[in-house]
Design an enzyme around this catalytic site. Structure first.
Site, PDB file in Angstrom:
ATOM      1  N   TYR A  24       0.866  -1.154   0.010  1.00 32.04           N
ATOM      2  CA  TYR A  24      -0.017  -0.030  -0.084  1.00 32.04           C
ATOM      3  C   TYR A  24       0.790   1.321  -0.088  1.00 32.04           C
ATOM      4  CZ  TYR A  24      -3.617   3.430   1.646  1.00 32.04           C
ATOM      5  OH  TYR A  24      -4.246   4.531   1.832  1.00 32.04           O
ATOM      6  N   ASP A  47       9.254   2.596   0.186  1.00 29.57           N
ATOM      7  CA  ASP A  47       8.230   3.229   1.048  1.00 29.57           C
ATOM      8  C   ASP A  47       8.293   2.951   2.283  1.00 29.57           C
ATOM      9  OD1 ASP A  47       5.853   4.199   2.044  1.00 29.57           O
ATOM     10  OD2 ASP A  47       4.718   3.180   0.804  1.00 29.57           O
ATOM     11  N   LYS A 100       4.013   8.918   9.070  1.00 30.90           N
ATOM     12  CA  LYS A 100       3.688   8.320  10.532  1.00 30.90           C
ATOM     13  C   LYS A 100       4.513   8.568  11.407  1.00 30.90           C
ATOM     14  CE  LYS A 100       0.680   4.900   8.495  1.00 30.90           C
ATOM     15  NZ  LYS A 100       0.789   3.919   7.494  1.00 30.90           N
TER      16      LYS A 100
HETATM   17  C1  LIG Z   1       0.258   4.379   6.043  1.00 31.69           C
HETATM   18  C2  LIG Z   1       0.979   4.025   4.760  1.00 31.69           C
HETATM   19  C3  LIG Z   1       0.826   4.966   3.637  1.00 31.69           C
HETATM   20  C4  LIG Z   1      -0.233   6.228   3.437  1.00 31.69           C
HETATM   21  O1  LIG Z   1       0.266   7.345   4.630  1.00 31.69           O
HETATM   22  P1  LIG Z   1      -1.160   8.271   4.825  1.00 31.69           P
HETATM   23  O2  LIG Z   1      -0.399   9.007   5.968  1.00 31.69           O
HETATM   24  O3  LIG Z   1      -2.089   7.434   5.802  1.00 31.69           O
HETATM   25  O4  LIG Z   1      -1.590   8.618   3.586  1.00 31.69           O
HETATM   26  C5  LIG Z   1       1.683   4.788   2.475  1.00 31.69           C
HETATM   27  N1  LIG Z   1       2.552   3.827   2.576  1.00 31.69           N
HETATM   28  C6  LIG Z   1       2.821   2.845   3.722  1.00 31.69           C
HETATM   29  C7  LIG Z   1       3.513   1.862   3.490  1.00 31.69           C
HETATM   30  C8  LIG Z   1       1.858   3.184   4.750  1.00 31.69           C
HETATM   31  O5  LIG Z   1       1.936   2.030   5.695  1.00 31.69           O
END
Ligand SMILES: *Cc1c(COP(=O)(O)O)cnc(C)c1O
Length: 428
Positions: free
Chosen positions: A145, A240, A268
């Site tokens: 994701y 990511d 995060k």
């Molecule tokens: C949570 C997450 C996102 C998206 O971040 P948001 O702040 O919710 O937009 C993207 N990549 C990874 C790996 C994530 O865990």
């Protein structure tokens, strides 16, 4: 049974004014049944609901709360900063301090730009990779994701060689036709994707420890292979690290696995619980961003002083403490206890863990990609989830989410969690 009258009243009210009653779909209990509870306070490793129940929390606001909730140093930083004003839209010194700190902590990051969410970070990193290489195709992996950007909302097509299909209504197929989706941990699929799209691949984006379909780990050599094949093809390797950054190691997953990506995405933890994202990497690529280069990217609230102050406090605390040693020890204890509890109950569980990120899958088969994760028993997970909640342990309300340990969890919290799991699993 827990009493949740006030939560239920609030949820009924929320349903009237907010679609599904929630501002992010994962918060609804759709995958496990039932309704979410409402929280009025969170402190340390606990969340407190509006009916007076409290829970040991393994969601940690979906990753940011690595120091536990309401860490005194973060609260103090936000308080002190807020009285100076909440947003300027003009450079502020905190932006420079946290940018410098991230460049120091993450070796591959020479320059970094802040935005407001992980979604924005990934969206911008992809645009940058495309602008830098002047190519269109992006390779992503099944089950990874990268936020809810149109072109990244793609699940598995019928393999590497076909175009991806949109995962959500409202995303025109044309927006995802340059996204190539292949299985994780499968080098041959990557080779095939490069062969089928020769000279067109702008980059690969990958979660270095996939944590959005449960948790599974890269096989030895897999990332070295990704590094090599992207370099050989002039494509950008994007890690990511929105979830893994500063969590699985102070320098992220890239430090843990010894891989130097070209670009990295963060979110995060770097906001200390406030809305933040960031992306960074090789200066040569980052300098393609406006105002220096042709790749446009912007944000009214980007570099927001409250978010910068909270993130800076969080990162400094992580750097100046033995947080990661402690998280590893707590994680190892939880893993050992959970495996014993499952064995004693005769319930097949695969417990995957990387530092303080974990996921117990109800399956007897190893889980190394999305297809494996999909074979786990989700109904059993739903019963387990509700059983644990009754015992005062809050896990993410889906089999396909990561659990997070914070430095605020005590040995006692871990022991109580394992004892609860032993009890609940016996009744599954
Ligand atoms: C949570 C997450 C996102 C998206 O971040 P948001 O702040 O919710 O937009 C993207 N990549 C990874 C790996 C994530 O865990």
């Amino acid at each position: 049974m827990l009493v949740r009258t006030r939560s239920d009243e609030l949820f009924a009210e929320a349903l009237k004014y907010i679609p599904g009653g929630v501002n992010s779909p994962v918060r609804a209990f759709r995958a496990v049944g039932g309704q979410p509870f409402f929280v009025h306070k969170a402190e340390g490793a606990k969340v407190y609901d509006v009916d007076g129940n409290h829970y040991i929390d393994y969601v940690g606001t979906w990753g940011p709360a690595i120091l536990g909730h309401a860490h005194p140093k973060i609260i103090q930083a936000v308080r002190e900063t807020a009285v100076q004003g909440t947003s300027f839209g003009i450079p502020n010194p905190l932006e420079v301090r946290i940018a410098k700190l991230i460049c120091e902590l993450v070796e591959s990051v020479e320059k970094v730009r802040f935005c407001n969410s992980g979604t924005e970070a990934c969206m911008s990193a992809i645009r940058l990779a495309r602008g830098y290489t002047r190519r269109d195709k992006i390779i992503k992996f099944d089950g990874c994701y990268h936020g809810h950007t149109d072109s990244l909302l793609v699940k598995a097509g019928s393999g590497a060689l076909t175009f991806g299909h949109p995962d959500s209504a409202g995303v025109p197929a044309a927006f995802t036709e340059h996204t190539v989706v292949i299985p994780f941990n499968d080098p041959e699929a990557v080779k095939a994707a490069f062969a089928a799209n020769a000279g067109q691949v702008a980059g690969i984006i990958v979660e270095p420890v996939p944590g959005n379909a449960g948790v599974y780990l890269p096989e030895p050599g897999y990332f070295a292979f990704l590094r090599e094949i992207t370099a050989a093809n002039g494509s950008v390797l994007i890690f990511d690290e929105v979830m893994t950054g500063f969590r699985v190691g102070l320098g992220g997953a890239q430090e843990r696995f010894g891989i130097r990506p070209d670009l990295s995405c963060f979110g995060k933890i770097i906001g200390g619980g406030l809305p933040v994202g960031a992306f960074g990497g090789r200066a040569e690529i980052m300098d393609c961003l406006a105002p220096l280069g042709p790749v446009y990217q912007a944000g009214t609230l980007s570099g927001n002083p409250l978010a910068m102050a909270a993130g800076l406090a969080a990162l400094e605390e992580l750097r100046n403490s033995d947080a990661h040693v402690r998280l590893e020890a707590l994680g190892a204890n939880l893993e050992k206890g959970m495996k014993e509890a499952a064995r004693a109950a005769g319930v097949p569980v695969v417990f995957n863990r990387c530092g303080s990120m974990f996921c117990g899958f109800f399956t007897e088969h190893p889980v190394r990609n999305l297809a494996d994760a999909m074979r786990s028993d989700r109904e059993r997970f739903a019963r387990y989830f509700h059983g644990m909640l009754e015992q005062g342990v809050y896990l993410a309300p889906s089999q396909f989410e990561a659990g997070f340990i914070s430095t605020a969890h005590s040995e006692d919290d871990i022991e109580r969690t394992v004892a609860a799991a032993a009890l609940v699993m016996k009744a599954l």
